[in-house]
Design a protein around this motif. Structure first.
Motif, PDB file in Angstrom:
ATOM      1  N   ASP A  87       0.829  -1.146   0.109  1.00  0.00           N
ATOM      2  CA  ASP A  87       0.102  -0.041   0.120  1.00  0.00           C
ATOM      3  C   ASP A  87       0.891   1.149   0.041  1.00  0.00           C
ATOM      4  O   ASP A  87       0.661   2.173  -0.516  1.00  0.00           O
ATOM      5  CB  ASP A  87      -0.938  -0.119   1.199  1.00  0.00           C
ATOM      6  CG  ASP A  87      -1.967   1.093   1.130  1.00  0.00           C
ATOM      7  OD1 ASP A  87      -2.424   1.470   0.157  1.00  0.00           O
ATOM      8  OD2 ASP A  87      -2.191   1.817   2.428  1.00  0.00           O
ATOM      9  N   LEU A  88       1.870   1.283   0.735  1.00  0.00           N
ATOM     10  CA  LEU A  88       2.850   2.436   0.901  1.00  0.00           C
ATOM     11  C   LEU A  88       3.440   2.710  -0.735  1.00  0.00           C
ATOM     12  O   LEU A  88       3.461   3.806  -0.990  1.00  0.00           O
ATOM     13  CB  LEU A  88       3.820   2.317   1.962  1.00  0.00           C
ATOM     14  CG  LEU A  88       4.897   3.144   2.116  1.00  0.00           C
ATOM     15  CD1 LEU A  88       4.346   4.604   2.453  1.00  0.00           C
ATOM     16  CD2 LEU A  88       6.022   2.814   2.894  1.00  0.00           C
ATOM     17  N   ALA A  89       3.900   1.627  -1.222  1.00  0.00           N
ATOM     18  CA  ALA A  89       4.475   1.567  -2.564  1.00  0.00           C
ATOM     19  C   ALA A  89       3.377   2.019  -3.626  1.00  0.00           C
ATOM     20  O   ALA A  89       3.893   3.086  -4.492  1.00  0.00           O
ATOM     21  CB  ALA A  89       5.133   0.269  -2.849  1.00  0.00           C
ATOM     22  N   ALA A  90       2.175   1.790  -3.496  1.00  0.00           N
ATOM     23  CA  ALA A  90       1.223   2.265  -4.308  1.00  0.00           C
ATOM     24  C   ALA A  90       0.972   3.940  -4.232  1.00  0.00           C
ATOM     25  O   ALA A  90       0.663   4.509  -5.023  1.00  0.00           O
ATOM     26  CB  ALA A  90      -0.163   1.426  -4.235  1.00  0.00           C
ATOM     27  N   GLN A  91       0.870   4.234  -2.853  1.00  0.00           N
ATOM     28  CA  GLN A  91       0.765   5.732  -2.704  1.00  0.00           C
ATOM     29  C   GLN A  91       1.965   6.463  -3.160  1.00  0.00           C
ATOM     30  O   GLN A  91       1.576   7.612  -3.675  1.00  0.00           O
ATOM     31  CB  GLN A  91       0.522   6.101  -1.256  1.00  0.00           C
ATOM     32  CG  GLN A  91      -0.820   5.163  -0.681  1.00  0.00           C
ATOM     33  CD  GLN A  91      -0.804   5.461   0.673  1.00  0.00           C
ATOM     34  OE1 GLN A  91      -0.072   6.154   1.337  1.00  0.00           O
ATOM     35  NE2 GLN A  91      -2.136   4.938   1.448  1.00  0.00           N
ATOM     36  N   LEU A  92       3.094   5.932  -3.162  1.00  0.00           N
ATOM     37  CA  LEU A  92       4.152   6.606  -3.474  1.00  0.00           C
ATOM     38  C   LEU A  92       4.461   6.794  -4.777  1.00  0.00           C
ATOM     39  O   LEU A  92       4.947   7.841  -5.417  1.00  0.00           O
ATOM     40  CB  LEU A  92       5.483   6.176  -2.585  1.00  0.00           C
ATOM     41  CG  LEU A  92       5.315   6.233  -1.141  1.00  0.00           C
ATOM     42  CD1 LEU A  92       6.773   5.773  -0.525  1.00  0.00           C
ATOM     43  CD2 LEU A  92       5.403   7.985  -0.916  1.00  0.00           C
TER      44      LEU A  92
END
Length: 146
Positions: free
Chosen positions: A57-62
């Motif tokens: 999820d963090l990678a998708a947001q960044l």
């Protein structure tokens, strides 16, 4: 993990008590123990943060989306053109002002429009712009009339 963290927290409380003892009894050997317990607590807290993080999820947001990159590139090009136009207009104003001519400079679809305040400055402005503008298209008007 919660039990380890609770144990580390308990050790921190004990080391705090030991630190208070150290204040009142400076010749003790608790300093290495206190530092080791604090390091243990920091490591367990860090492990819990790393373990509990949703990396996908963090990678998708960044990660930028493909559509926003194209829009950003178009916005950057438009901003670059605006800055270039502002710098060119200011340069034309400076050249005219250095020669003692009052003029407004604006961008048109075909080039630049130089609006002189005084009609008597037209011949000098034409010579000055011909010498300084090169191939850049311009038109000279007096008070709004070409």
């Amino acid at each position: 993990m919660a039990a380890l963290r609770s144990a580390a927290f308990g050790c921190c409380v004990l080391s705090t008590v030991a630190g208070l003892v150290r204040v009142f009894w400076p010749e003790n050997g608790f300093k290495p123990v206190i530092n080791a317990v604090l390091a243990l607590y920091i490591i367990t807290a860090g492990m819990q943060i790393v373990r509990g993080t949703n990396w996908a999820d963090l990678a998708a947001q960044l990660a930028p989306s493909a559509g926003s990159a194209a829009a950003s590139e178009a916005e950057i090009d438009a901003y670059r053109q605006t800055l270039t136009d502002q710098a060119a207009a200011q340069a034309l104003r400076d050249v005219l002002s250095a020669s003692g001519m009052d003029a407004a400079v604006s961008r048109t679809d075909t080039g630049w429009r130089v609006t002189l305040v005084h009609a008597a400055d037209r011949a000098r402005a034409e010579a000055l712009l011909a010498a300084n503008c090169g191939a850049i298209p311009y038109e000279i008007s007096i008070g709004g009339a070409p």
